[in-house]
Design a protein around this motif. Structure first.
Motif, PDB file in Angstrom:
ATOM      1  N   UNK A 315       5.082   7.878  -4.113  1.00 53.67           N
ATOM      2  CA  UNK A 315       3.834   7.726  -4.831  1.00 53.67           C
ATOM      3  C   UNK A 315       3.585   6.332  -5.386  1.00 53.67           C
ATOM      4  N   UNK A 316       2.337   6.129  -5.821  1.00 52.31           N
ATOM      5  CA  UNK A 316       1.889   4.883  -6.456  1.00 52.31           C
ATOM      6  C   UNK A 316       1.442   5.207  -7.871  1.00 52.31           C
ATOM      7  N   UNK A 317       1.810   4.344  -8.803  1.00 49.47           N
ATOM      8  CA  UNK A 317       1.401   4.507 -10.200  1.00 49.47           C
ATOM      9  C   UNK A 317       0.851   3.180 -10.704  1.00 49.47           C
ATOM     10  N   UNK A 318      -0.089   3.251 -11.624  1.00 55.75           N
ATOM     11  CA  UNK A 318      -0.596   2.067 -12.311  1.00 55.75           C
ATOM     12  C   UNK A 318      -0.162   2.172 -13.765  1.00 55.75           C
ATOM     13  N   UNK A 319       0.575   1.175 -14.232  1.00 54.53           N
ATOM     14  CA  UNK A 319       1.079   1.165 -15.607  1.00 54.53           C
ATOM     15  C   UNK A 319       0.706  -0.157 -16.258  1.00 54.53           C
ATOM     16  N   UNK A 320      -0.056  -0.086 -17.342  1.00 54.43           N
ATOM     17  CA  UNK A 320      -0.512  -1.277 -18.063  1.00 54.43           C
ATOM     18  C   UNK A 320      -1.207  -2.270 -17.134  1.00 54.43           C
ATOM     19  N   UNK A 321      -1.998  -1.739 -16.220  1.00 52.44           N
ATOM     20  CA  UNK A 321      -2.760  -2.588 -15.317  1.00 52.44           C
ATOM     21  C   UNK A 321      -1.932  -3.229 -14.224  1.00 52.44           C
ATOM     22  N   UNK A 322      -0.689  -2.767 -14.027  1.00 51.12           N
ATOM     23  CA  UNK A 322       0.179  -3.301 -12.984  1.00 51.12           C
ATOM     24  C   UNK A 322       0.522  -2.201 -11.978  1.00 51.12           C
ATOM     25  N   UNK A 323       0.618  -2.547 -10.697  1.00 48.17           N
ATOM     26  CA  UNK A 323       0.946  -1.533  -9.694  1.00 48.17           C
ATOM     27  C   UNK A 323       2.438  -1.253  -9.634  1.00 48.17           C
ATOM     28  N   UNK A 324       2.771   0.020  -9.477  1.00 41.69           N
ATOM     29  CA  UNK A 324       4.136   0.459  -9.213  1.00 41.69           C
ATOM     30  C   UNK A 324       4.117   1.189  -7.876  1.00 41.69           C
ATOM     31  N   UNK A 325       4.806   0.630  -6.900  1.00 47.20           N
ATOM     32  CA  UNK A 325       4.943   1.256  -5.589  1.00 47.20           C
ATOM     33  C   UNK A 325       6.365   1.810  -5.513  1.00 47.20           C
ATOM     34  N   UNK A 326       6.503   3.121  -5.569  1.00 45.34           N
ATOM     35  CA  UNK A 326       7.850   3.693  -5.615  1.00 45.34           C
ATOM     36  C   UNK A 326       8.564   3.602  -4.269  1.00 45.34           C
ATOM     37  N   UNK A 397      -6.830 -11.416 -14.958  1.00 43.20           N
ATOM     38  CA  UNK A 397      -5.412 -11.132 -15.168  1.00 43.20           C
ATOM     39  C   UNK A 397      -5.119  -9.640 -15.330  1.00 43.20           C
ATOM     40  N   UNK A 398      -5.881  -8.838 -14.600  1.00 45.68           N
ATOM     41  CA  UNK A 398      -5.649  -7.404 -14.520  1.00 45.68           C
ATOM     42  C   UNK A 398      -5.854  -6.967 -13.070  1.00 45.68           C
ATOM     43  N   UNK A 399      -5.169  -5.921 -12.678  1.00 45.51           N
ATOM     44  CA  UNK A 399      -5.397  -5.346 -11.357  1.00 45.51           C
ATOM     45  C   UNK A 399      -6.813  -4.781 -11.311  1.00 45.51           C
ATOM     46  N   UNK A 400      -7.628  -5.294 -10.395  1.00 47.53           N
ATOM     47  CA  UNK A 400      -9.016  -4.840 -10.274  1.00 47.53           C
ATOM     48  C   UNK A 400      -9.163  -3.827  -9.150  1.00 47.53           C
ATOM     49  N   UNK A 401      -8.470  -4.059  -8.046  1.00 48.67           N
ATOM     50  CA  UNK A 401      -8.608  -3.173  -6.886  1.00 48.67           C
ATOM     51  C   UNK A 401      -7.336  -3.221  -6.063  1.00 48.67           C
ATOM     52  N   UNK A 402      -6.967  -2.056  -5.553  1.00 47.10           N
ATOM     53  CA  UNK A 402      -5.800  -1.943  -4.683  1.00 47.10           C
ATOM     54  C   UNK A 402      -6.255  -1.236  -3.413  1.00 47.10           C
ATOM     55  N   UNK A 403      -6.116  -1.912  -2.283  1.00 49.66           N
ATOM     56  CA  UNK A 403      -6.526  -1.347  -0.997  1.00 49.66           C
ATOM     57  C   UNK A 403      -5.295  -1.004  -0.178  1.00 49.66           C
ATOM     58  N   UNK A 404      -5.345   0.152   0.471  1.00 52.69           N
ATOM     59  CA  UNK A 404      -4.210   0.691   1.215  1.00 52.69           C
ATOM     60  C   UNK A 404      -4.627   0.878   2.670  1.00 52.69           C
ATOM     61  N   UNK A 405      -4.031   0.068   3.552  1.00 51.86           N
ATOM     62  CA  UNK A 405      -4.350   0.133   4.975  1.00 51.86           C
ATOM     63  C   UNK A 405      -3.281   0.955   5.694  1.00 51.86           C
ATOM     64  N   UNK A 406      -3.622   2.141   6.182  1.00 49.02           N
ATOM     65  CA  UNK A 406      -2.620   2.974   6.849  1.00 49.02           C
ATOM     66  C   UNK A 406      -2.172   2.349   8.176  1.00 49.02           C
ATOM     67  N   UNK A 407      -0.868   2.389   8.419  1.00 52.61           N
ATOM     68  CA  UNK A 407      -0.322   1.849   9.667  1.00 52.61           C
ATOM     69  C   UNK A 407       0.582   2.884  10.327  1.00 52.61           C
ATOM     70  N   UNK A 408       0.696   2.759  11.624  1.00 53.11           N
ATOM     71  CA  UNK A 408       1.656   3.588  12.366  1.00 53.11           C
ATOM     72  C   UNK A 408       2.479   2.666  13.256  1.00 53.11           C
ATOM     73  N   UNK A 409       3.743   3.057  13.474  1.00 50.61           N
ATOM     74  CA  UNK A 409       4.717   2.172  14.095  1.00 50.61           C
ATOM     75  C   UNK A 409       5.124   2.623  15.499  1.00 50.61           C
ATOM     76  N   UNK A 463      -6.077   0.816 -19.379  1.00 49.03           N
ATOM     77  CA  UNK A 463      -4.671   1.042 -19.692  1.00 49.03           C
ATOM     78  C   UNK A 463      -3.876   1.518 -18.492  1.00 49.03           C
ATOM     79  N   UNK A 464      -4.579   1.970 -17.409  1.00 48.47           N
ATOM     80  CA  UNK A 464      -3.863   2.450 -16.228  1.00 48.47           C
ATOM     81  C   UNK A 464      -4.296   1.644 -15.017  1.00 48.47           C
TER      82      UNK A 464
END
Length: 464
Positions: A315-326, A397-409, A463-464
Motif C-alpha cells: 500500500x501507499x500512505x500519505x503522512x504529513x504531506x509526504x509519500x510512503x510507498x511500502x 513544499x508539500x506533495x500536491x499530486x502523485x501519479x501512478x503509471x501501471x506497468x507490466x514486465x 495533514x495527509x
C-alpha cells in the motif's frame, strides 16, 4: 517533549513546517520518480523493447529518479572476487554496460542496501560503486564501514539538493557493516536495521509450546518469561492473533534517525529507502514495525519513504504531506544473470556440467528463495511482474499530486524477453490500480483512476 516550532532553525539544523517535520525547501514543480527493484543484467535502451521508450520518457522528465539497485555490476572476465557462501537467494550480476544505460534512462540516484549487496563479496560491492560513480549515479547504503554505509549521499538538481539514505532489514549476516572499535578496524558492508523476530500465538497455544520446551532435556523453565517461550531457537509470544512480530534494534534505529536528521540538514529534500521482505514475499501486508518507523523517519526529516523487497506492490500512505510507498515491487525483473555460483546449482539440485544458468534461475523463480526451513515465496506468479512508476510532484513544499503509471514486465514472454517494463494495457492497468486502491485503503489513501493512471491529489498544507 513537544517541539517548539519557533526555535532557532540554525541551532536546530533546519526550519520546521506546520506538521513539525523539518521543512523541505524545493522549488515549485519539483518531481520525484520512484520505482522498485532494479534487477537487470543487460543494457536495454538500445535493445528491441519499443514500448519501453514511453517509460524512459517518464523517468527522464523528473528532477530525481530513484530505484533500488538490486544487482552487482562487473565484468566476469576481469573480476577478482568470487561468489559468496552467503548470498541473497540468487547471485545477481550485471554487465558493466548497465552503468551508462541506467544513466541514459534517467536514473540519477539509487539505493544499495539489500540482501544482494554482497552476493559477490566486497569486490563485487566495490566494483559496482566504481561503475556507478563513473556514470554520475548517486548511491547510498554500502561503504567501507557503518558510518559510510549509513551516511546520506547528495544529488544536485535545478530545483533543490536531494539526500538519499538507504538501509535494509533483509541481509545476509556477514554483509552488515560496522564501525571501528579501539584497535579493531571497521567492517565494510551495508547499512542494516536488525529485527528480532517472534511468532505471536494465542495463550493456549503458547502453553502447549511451553510443555514441549519443558520436556526437552536442556530446558530452563524456571528462568523463562511467562509470556514468552523459546523453542528450538524460535521465540513465541502470547497475543490475540497468530502472526509475526518484529522488534527493531534500538541502536540501529538511533543511528538511522540521526543520519536522516543529518541528511536533511544538508539538503532540500530527503529520500529514505528500506529493502524489507518481512513478513515474506508472499505477503501484501506490511510488517508490524514498519508503519510507526516510517512515521519516525519522516518526523526526523525524510520527505519520502520508499520501500521495496517483496517483489510485489504494497500500500501507499500519505503522512504529513509526504509519500510512503511500502513496496513498489519490481521495475526490472530481467533475470538473464550469468554466471551463477556453484552453491546455487547445488541448492536447486542442478549440475553445472549438465544444466544451464537459465535452468537454475527458472527453478529458483518456481520455488522461491531458499531458507533454513525450505523454499519461501515462489516468484514466478504474474503479481511479481506488475507494478507502478510513481511520479510525485511538490508545490509550496508539500506533495500536491502523485501519479501512478501501471506497468507490466512481460510475464507471458519467453525467458530472454521478459522482465522489461512497459505501460500496462487498459484491462491490466485497471486491475493493478484496483489492487493498489485496496492495499492503500487501510492507510486512508484515496486513489482515483483517470485514463488508466492512478492519481492521488492533496490540497496545500493538507495533514495527509
Amino acid at each position: 517533549m513537544e517541539r517548539d516550532l519557533d526555535e532557532n532553525p540554525i541551532q536546530q539544523g533546519g526550519s520546521y513546517d506546520t506538521t513539525g517535520s523539518i521543512a523541505m525547501n524545493v522549488s515549485d514543480g519539483f518531481t520525484m520518480v520512484a520505482v522498485g527493484d532494479l534487477i537487470v543484467s543487460r543494457a536495454l535502451t538500445k535493445g528491441r523493447h519499443p514500448s519501453f521508450g514511453d517509460i524512459v520518457q517518464i523517468l527522464r522528465d523528473a528532477d530525481v529518479t530513484f530505484g533500488n539497485m538490486e544487482t552487482l555490476i562487473f565484468d566476469i572476465r576481469s573480476f577478482k572476487g568470487s561468489p559468496q557462501a552467503e548470498y541473497g537467494g540468487a547471485y545477481h550480476v550485471s554487465l558493466p554496460e548497465i552503468g551508462p544505460d541506467l544513466k541514459a534512462m534517467g536514473f540519477n540516484i539509487v539505493g544499495r542496501a539489500n540482501n544482494h549487496s554482497c552476493d559477490w563479496g566486497l569486490e563485487g560491492m566495490r566494483e559496482t560503486s566504481r561503475v556507478l560513480d563513473e556514470n554520475g549515479i548517486i548511491h547510498a547504503g554500502v561503504g567501507e564501514n557503518l558510518a559510510q554505509a549509513g551516511a546520506a549521499r547528495f544529488l544536485e538538481t535545478a530545483r533543490g539538493r536531494v539526500a538519499l539514505l538507504s538501509f535494509t532489514t533483509s541481509f545476509t549476516p556477514m554483509s552488515r557493516a560496522c564501525d571501528p572499535a579501539g584497535e579493531a578496524p571497521g567492517r565494510p558492508g551495508l547499512n542494516a536495521l536488525r529485527l528480532a523476530k517472534s511468532i505471536v500465538v494465542p495463550p493456549e497455544m503458547l502453553e502447549s509450546l511451553r510443555r514441549v520446551r519443558d520436556a526437552l532435556p536442556d530446558s530452563k523453565p524456571g528462568r523463562a518469561d511467562p509470556n514468552i517461550v523459546v523453542l528450538a531457537g524460535t521465540k513465541y509470544r502470547a497475543g490475540d492473533n497468530v502472526g509475526y512480530n518484529y522488534q527493531a534494534d534500538t541502536g540501529d534505529v538511533a543511528d538511522i534517525l540521526r543520519n536522516v536528521r543529518r541528511g536533511k540538514q544538508f539538503s532540500d529534500f530527503c529520500i529514505v529507502t528500506n529493502h524489507c521482505h518481512q513478513p515474506g514475499n508472499w505477503s501484501q501486508e506490511i510488517a508490524d514495525y514498519e508503519q510507526s518507523f516510517a512515521y519516525s523517519l519522516i518526523d526526523a526529516g525524510a520527505d519520502a519513504y520508499v520501500g521495496h523487497g517483496p517483489h510485489q506492490l504494497r500500500g501507499i500512505e500519505i503522512y504529513k504531506g509526504r509519500p510512503i510507498f511500502y513496496s513498489l515491487g519490481n521495475f526490472f525483473y530481467d533475470d538473464l544473470r550469468t554466471p551463477v555460483g556453484a552453491d546455487m546449482f547445488e541448492v536447486y539440485g542442478k549440475n553445472p556440467q549438465v544444466d544451464t544458468d537459465a535452468e537454475v534461475t527458472v527453478d529458483e523463480e518456481a520455488k522461491g528463495y531458499p531458507t533454513a526451513e525450505g523454499f519461501v515465496g515462489a516468484l514466478a506468479a504474474p503479481v511479481y511482474y506488475e507494478s507502478v512508476v510513481t511520479v510525485s510532484r511538490f508545490e509550496q513544499n508539500q506533495l500536491a499530486e502523485l501519479r501512478l503509471y501501471p506497468i507490466e514486465l512481460g510475464y507471458s514472454k519467453r525467458f530472454a524477453d521478459r522482465g522489461v517494463p512497459c505501460l500496462a494495457p487498459a484491462t491490466q492497468a485497471k486491475a493493478i490500480l484496483e489492487r493498489l486502491q485496496k492495499l492503500s485503503k487501510p492507510f486512508g489513501t484515496e486513489i482515483v483512476i483517470e485514463n488508466d493512471i492512478g492519481v492521488i491529489r492533496l490540497q496545500p498544507n493538507s495533514p495527509r
